[in-house]
Design a protein around this motif. Structure first.
Motif, PDB file in Angstrom:
ATOM      1  N   LYS A   1      -5.251   3.845  -8.840  1.00 11.18           N
ATOM      2  CA  LYS A   1      -3.662   3.772  -8.568  1.00 11.18           C
ATOM      3  C   LYS A   1      -3.760   5.766  -8.085  1.00 11.18           C
TER       4      LYS A   1
ATOM      5  N   THR B   1      -0.359   7.931  -5.709  1.00 11.66           N
ATOM      6  CA  THR B   1       0.865   7.637  -4.767  1.00 11.66           C
ATOM      7  C   THR B   1       1.839   9.042  -3.684  1.00 11.66           C
TER       8      THR B   1
ATOM      9  N   ILE C   1      -7.807   5.573  -3.621  1.00  9.83           N
ATOM     10  CA  ILE C   1      -7.688   4.106  -3.754  1.00  9.83           C
ATOM     11  C   ILE C   1      -8.699   3.380  -3.199  1.00  9.83           C
ATOM     12  N   SER C   2     -10.258   3.819  -2.278  1.00  7.53           N
ATOM     13  CA  SER C   2     -11.539   2.886  -2.419  1.00  7.53           C
ATOM     14  C   SER C   2     -11.429   3.028  -4.023  1.00  7.53           C
TER      15      SER C   2
ATOM     16  N   MET D   1       0.666  -0.870   0.083  1.00  4.08           N
ATOM     17  CA  MET D   1       0.219   0.321   0.388  1.00  4.08           C
ATOM     18  C   MET D   1       0.674   1.449  -0.022  1.00  4.08           C
ATOM     19  N   PHE D   2       1.658   1.352   0.897  1.00  2.00           N
ATOM     20  CA  PHE D   2       2.648   2.615   0.290  1.00  2.00           C
ATOM     21  C   PHE D   2       4.129   1.711   0.097  1.00  2.00           C
TER      22      PHE D   2
ATOM     23  N   LYS E   1      -5.301  10.207  -0.869  1.00  2.00           N
ATOM     24  CA  LYS E   1      -4.814   9.001  -1.155  1.00  2.00           C
ATOM     25  C   LYS E   1      -5.804   7.751  -1.590  1.00  2.00           C
ATOM     26  N   PHE E   2      -6.083   7.868  -0.077  1.00  2.00           N
ATOM     27  CA  PHE E   2      -7.337   6.259   0.694  1.00  2.00           C
ATOM     28  C   PHE E   2      -8.499   6.788  -0.117  1.00  2.00           C
TER      29      PHE E   2
END
Length: 145
Positions: free
Chosen positions: A75, A77, A70-71, A1-2, A66-67
């Motif tokens: 992608k 970063t 992602i949800s 994830m990171f 970011k999250f």
């Protein structure tokens, strides 16, 4: 994830924020002494306190972007913005009366709808609002002024 680079960016950004704000957010200690600010000494406690005050708000702000991205299956970063961190450090060293800089940002790739893009954008400020409301509530409950 990171990625390793994201972790390095978070660490560098955190240290830069601590240095930039170490004289703004001073760790409270003992009775009030108005001359304490003018005593020019290296105070590691103020550096650590400034990190604890500033870094969570900024890092959580960026991680919210970011999250949420992602949800949506995108992608995303996190990046430290080294140019603006450098400008912030330079403004600190030159004792500017104010500091304005952008310590980090999140990029996302993939096809996002306008609604998804808007919700990604608003996620960071919403986290800051939640942090502020939570802090205000805690302070009010403890009758701290």
């Amino acid at each position: 994830m990171f990625s390793i680079q994201e972790i390095i960016d978070v660490i560098i950004m955190t240290l830069a924020l601590g240095f930039i704000f170490k004289d703004v957010f001073v760790k409270p200690s003992g009775p009030y002494n108005p001359l304490t600010y003018y005593k020019k000494k290296i105070n590691l406690d103020n550096f650590k306190f400034a990190i604890m005050v500033t870094a969570p708000a900024i890092i959580l702000h960026e991680l919210a972007h970011k999250f949420v991205a992602i949800s949506y299956g995108l992608k995303a970063t996190f990046h430290a913005h080294y140019l603006f961190l450098g400008i912030g450090l330079l403004m600190k060293v030159l004792n500017f009366g104010f500091i304005f800089f952008i310590p980090g940002y999140v990029t996302h790739s993939g096809l996002a709808t306008p609604f998804q893009t808007a919700s990604i954008a608003v996620a960071g400020p919403m986290i800051n609002l939640i942090l502020w409301l939570g802090s205000a509530f805690i302070l009010k409950q403890n009758n701290v002024k």
